[in-house]
Scaffold this active site. Structure first.
Site, PDB file in Angstrom:
ATOM      1  N   THR A 191       0.843  -1.188   0.000  1.00 51.83           N
ATOM      2  CA  THR A 191       0.000   0.000   0.000  1.00 51.83           C
ATOM      3  C   THR A 191       0.883   1.244   0.000  1.00 51.83           C
ATOM      4  O   THR A 191       1.882   1.299   0.715  1.00 51.83           O
ATOM      5  CB  THR A 191      -0.954  -0.026   1.220  1.00 51.83           C
ATOM      6  OG1 THR A 191      -1.703   1.168   1.240  1.00 51.83           O
ATOM      7  CG2 THR A 191      -0.212  -0.177   2.532  1.00 51.83           C
ATOM      8  N   GLU A 337      -4.879  -1.488   5.767  1.00 56.11           N
ATOM      9  CA  GLU A 337      -4.474  -2.065   7.046  1.00 56.11           C
ATOM     10  C   GLU A 337      -5.664  -2.614   7.824  1.00 56.11           C
ATOM     11  O   GLU A 337      -5.537  -3.524   8.633  1.00 56.11           O
ATOM     12  CB  GLU A 337      -3.767  -0.987   7.903  1.00 56.11           C
ATOM     13  CG  GLU A 337      -2.459  -0.457   7.333  1.00 56.11           C
ATOM     14  CD  GLU A 337      -2.670   0.658   6.284  1.00 56.11           C
ATOM     15  OE1 GLU A 337      -3.845   0.914   5.908  1.00 56.11           O
ATOM     16  OE2 GLU A 337      -1.669   1.254   5.856  1.00 56.11           O
ATOM     17  N   LYS A 447      -4.103  23.916   9.000  1.00 58.80           N
ATOM     18  CA  LYS A 447      -4.190  24.597  10.294  1.00 58.80           C
ATOM     19  C   LYS A 447      -3.823  26.063  10.126  1.00 58.80           C
ATOM     20  O   LYS A 447      -2.663  26.416   9.936  1.00 58.80           O
ATOM     21  CB  LYS A 447      -3.270  23.923  11.326  1.00 58.80           C
ATOM     22  CG  LYS A 447      -3.616  24.317  12.755  1.00 58.80           C
ATOM     23  CD  LYS A 447      -2.969  23.390  13.772  1.00 58.80           C
ATOM     24  CE  LYS A 447      -3.626  23.539  15.148  1.00 58.80           C
ATOM     25  NZ  LYS A 447      -3.065  22.581  16.114  1.00 58.80           N
ATOM     26  N   TRP A 452      -8.471  24.506  12.604  1.00 56.96           N
ATOM     27  CA  TRP A 452      -8.442  23.536  11.523  1.00 56.96           C
ATOM     28  C   TRP A 452      -9.389  23.932  10.394  1.00 56.96           C
ATOM     29  O   TRP A 452     -10.517  24.348  10.632  1.00 56.96           O
ATOM     30  CB  TRP A 452      -8.870  22.152  12.005  1.00 56.96           C
ATOM     31  CG  TRP A 452      -7.916  21.516  12.987  1.00 56.96           C
ATOM     32  CD1 TRP A 452      -8.159  21.270  14.303  1.00 56.96           C
ATOM     33  CD2 TRP A 452      -6.604  21.047  12.720  1.00 56.96           C
ATOM     34  NE1 TRP A 452      -7.065  20.668  14.884  1.00 56.96           N
ATOM     35  CE2 TRP A 452      -6.086  20.520  13.931  1.00 56.96           C
ATOM     36  CE3 TRP A 452      -5.788  21.018  11.580  1.00 56.96           C
ATOM     37  CZ2 TRP A 452      -4.807  19.976  14.037  1.00 56.96           C
ATOM     38  CZ3 TRP A 452      -4.520  20.469  11.690  1.00 56.96           C
ATOM     39  CH2 TRP A 452      -4.031  19.964  12.895  1.00 56.96           C
TER      40      TRP A 452
END
Lengths: 550, 550
Positions: A191, A337, A447, A452
């Site tokens: 991956t 995963e 940010k 954010w």
């Protein structure tokens, strides 16, 4: 563990299909468009023959063979023959760079390669390197319906074998004697990471057994013997989302669309084979929908009841249009995963909501799967409030979540795994019902002045502009604010002359907070993508690094 | 096993219900008929309190506590509190003999006992013995809705505690810290053998996790969050067939019918709580059907969609009558050692058969479950032909089949387990679709002149006689033929004066081969039964041993 404790191995599925579903059908489309049909009985024989071949090549338990292949019945045969004799199948992602392919093969030390005929030119330069760096390569087996090796075009691959040729005279009843335990690696794939070489994900028999069993759950995808599955998800990608294994477990009919399938091919196969379920990323289903709407040919997809859509979100109007055709799209969320974290089925509590409010939940990535444990954590590891607002990183663990990368250093594992939990890097909120909304990738959040900004939200608002096809928000370094958003915009083909930065800014100004407005808007005709089709923000940030400083 | 490999523990289910289904309801009927309702949120708190109590008593990981209890929410709380802290719950079968109960408790060395209030008199003589033979008993906790220990009738049980009293002030958020692995024993129960003392079946967390996950499969019982489960299967019997655990995993509503439930109580609860699924042996469902047909009160069981019927077969006409009420009965086959081997769902291949032919399959014990591997073996271990005729012993293995009895000698395990497979002792045929028909118990087959006579077939033919309620065929030693059948017959209450041996013989003579005709027919008013209600042929053979020699 007692030695006679039951070991969960893929052989369970293989033998079950042979015993109980010998006459169910595996349909596969050849490169030339021919449709071949094999029963599970016949497939068992071919899998036996392939296993005999692997044995004859001297491939030993815990060694690996690699596939470089499309979704075909031959790839399916390898999916079982190798693991059921304790050998690992390494599914090479066709879309990885040559360097990454070489890196991954050297890591796994594959002994034998199964290469799709039309992919030979792509693999030749790889093999040229490997022949120098690996000493134990036993050869290259070409996946093709051809039966005589002389019918292949000249190639530098050597030693060269032809699949149908080498399996033809082998024993059709191989003794899968199961002298390995459930923690034996069944498959490995790689991956793409955000930095450096790709990382390997090794999947054990136990993991595959449990994940497939979970796929049959009524709380998940309810895959059963009454289903016919079409394999749209590439088999080189996360074990084809476990559809081939689950299909075999329950004896479902299966359809492999073969090399270079198009929306037309998928739609034809759905109609001909009365397909009931599929998976896939939104792109292919958008293409199919557009094909249906173009209306050149009538496609009867009435048999299709559900599609599991992952990778990113299918636009609501597309979900609605499919819904009118009788197809229920559900979003699934996960990663290489931890392939199955959540899914957007409606809870019974939401049955009576107005349709419009239900869409809010259907458009989310849903609630955690049975068997999967989920937490959403602040930076200090405290859990977020389930109020649909508080944001944190999704972490998960389950019987089908890996707990470290394949043969990787502690350094390359750090950040992704801790105490058996997988840290996804995805920032999300959870509402009171447990529905998860992905806000951003941890690394893609912007940010600005301590606050954010969600790149995903900014992109979504921008793509609502009637002339915009796609948008990509990235962070630019900024002396004063730390970071500020920059927006790449791909306009509609017909509007690329007329659209400009002013238009977009004006459009955004009434729709996002003032401090979210991008400091720069770049009109462009393409955006870099990863091997699985997602926007490659790492590459994009790199490409625009000179313009991304204020 | 890597140390950070995911460990499948019951805590997964407990935490899932708390997080995702805090408001779903556990309904329980008290001894006095009161209905109490608790949410999963409240149950989590009570389970935490109970765990705190166990900890305060000094119960350590891998030690055991015992239950002697009905199907109530308190028993449910113990089902989770003990295992989730690594403690074993030993569910004592209320119907075992006093000697067997003492034997089993001494084997497990239970430290603390949870006794239903109405069962105190039954347990007092047991405790009297145990107090002399076991040194570490910490006390007897009475399960009751009473809150003050003074409200209990006088008892010799000591030290005596009252459940609601001791949990009342404990911490409602226990730290289930999961410092034990998935192979830790979650529960143990005992199963009556054909010879000697009962044998223990120990069930690990892994086993329970996997079995419950499988219960949610669309290929099995499709138990999901939209279900409401009523617990008719005793919780002291094979973990209540895993309904309590599965219900918690998916957040289903659950209904516990409490002490001494009747068909009327079950039917009322189904109607009131809109129950969708249940399990149970045929007897209770026959009683419910008769109650409905007696028609004294209208019972709306329209919500009930399916019932899993195990232990023995429900007569076809009863299945049909339930079917007309919208309830689908499926037969499930298994045993204490391997609780889920097969189930009589219809395969899609049989959808188009005439209803009459479908019944043949519905009346069988069905085809093997997903995850379960099955073989039917001749004496020489060769596999039978799947032709519906060839007979052999059912052997099975799966992630939820034990591979040895709890703390038993090799001698007492012999015959039941070999190489990880469970030898059921059941003789069966398998047809081409994989449907299994049980022909007999290995030990109950009658071998006459070298040919097998099926005691079950002989009984079934006899009970088709209009005046016969039940029949039991057993083998008598015979000098010439080896064995010959003897038939015990229970006639209809109103016919017991008029029916005679001649009638029965005449009836049988046109329906079975001549050499099957019993050498003796005994008209009787009762047949010995085991603790779970099956005919106890061991006891019966013993009782009639004097008349069973020719």
């Amino acid at each position: 563990m007692q030695t006679d404790d039951y070991q969960m191995r893929l052989t369970n599925f293989l033998e079950r299909a042979r015993l109980l579903f010998p006459n169910r059908i595996i349909t596969s489309r050849e490169a030339n468009g021919d449709i071949v049909k094999k029963t599970y009985q016949e497939e068992y024989q071919r899998i036996s023959q392939l296993a005999s071949v692997l044995k004859a090549f001297g491939i030993k338990k815990r060694e690996a063979v690699a596939s470089f292949a499309w979704n075909t019945h031959r790839h399916y045969e390898l999916y079982f023959a190798a693991p059921c004799m304790g050998v690992t199948i390494h599914t090479i992602n066709l879309r990885m760079s040559m360097e990454d392919i070489i890196y991954s093969v050297e890591k796994v030390e594959d002994k034998l390669f199964f290469i799709e005929e039309d992919l030979i030119p792509q693999f030749e330069p790889v093999a040229e390197v490997l022949n120098n760096t690996l000493s134990n390569i036993k050869g290259y087996v070409i996946l093709s319906d051809k039966k005589n090796i002389k019918d292949l075009a000249p190639t530098t691959l050597s030693p060269l074998y032809l699949y149908e040729d080498i399996i033809a005279n082998e024993n059709t009843d191989f003794d899968f004697n199961e002298d390995f335990d459930e923690n034996t690696i069944a498959s490995v794939f790689f991956t793409g990471g955000t930095t450096g070489r790709p990382k390997g994900v090794a999947v054990t028999h136990r993991h595959m057994f449990l994940r497939s069993l979970a796929m049959t759950s009524v709380e998940q995808y309810s895959i059963g013997q009454r289903d016919t599955i079409i394999h749209v998800v590439p088999m080189f990608h996360v074990n084809g989302w476990y559809f081939p294994q689950t299909g075999t477990l329950v004896g479902a009919n299966q359809v492999y669309p073969g090399p270079g399938f198009t929306p037309e091919i998928i739609l034809d196969l759905i109609a001909q084979e009365k397909v009931t379920i599929s998976g896939g990323v939104p792109t292919i289903w958008m293409d199919c929908l557009n094909h249906i709407k173009a209306g050149k040919k009538k496609h009867d997809i009435g048999s299709l009841t559900r599609v599991i859509c992952g990778g990113s979100a299918l636009p609501r109007n597309a979900m609605e249009e499919y819904n009118q055709l009788g197809v229920n799209f559900v979003h699934a969320y996960g990663s290489s995963e931890s392939p199955f974290i959540s899914s957007s089925y409606l809870r019974p509590e939401l049955d009576d909501l107005p349709v419009d409010e239900q869409w809010k939940y259907k458009a989310s990535v849903g609630m955690p799967f049975v068997g999967t444990e989920l937490k959403v954590l602040h930076d200090d590891e405290s859990e977020v409030k389930w109020d649909g607002k508080d944001m944190g990183q999704i972490v998960a663990r389950s019987p089908w979540t890996i707990t470290s990368y394949y043969k990787e250093s502690a350094e390359r594992n750090a950040g992704s795994f801790k105490n058996g939990w997988y840290y996804s890097g995805d920032i999300a909120t959870v509402d009171k019902y447990g529905y998860i909304n992905i806000v951003d990738r941890l690394k893609d959040l912007i940010k600005s002045g301590g606050e954010w900004i969600s790149s995903i939200d900014l992109e979504n608002v921008c793509t609502a502009h009637p002339d915009v096809i796609e948008a990509c928000a990235i962070a630019a370094k900024h002396d004063r604010w730390g970071e500020r958003p920059v927006l790449l915009v791909i306009p509609d083909e017909n509007k690329k002359e007329s659209i400009n930065e002013e238009d977009i800014l004006h459009f955004l100004s009434t729709r996002v907070p003032k401090w979210w407005l991008p400091d720069k808007i770049i009109i462009t005709s393409s955006i870099d993508r990863t091997g699985v089709g997602k926007m490659d923000k790492k590459k994009i940030r790199n490409k625009y690094k000179d313009v991304l400083i204020f």
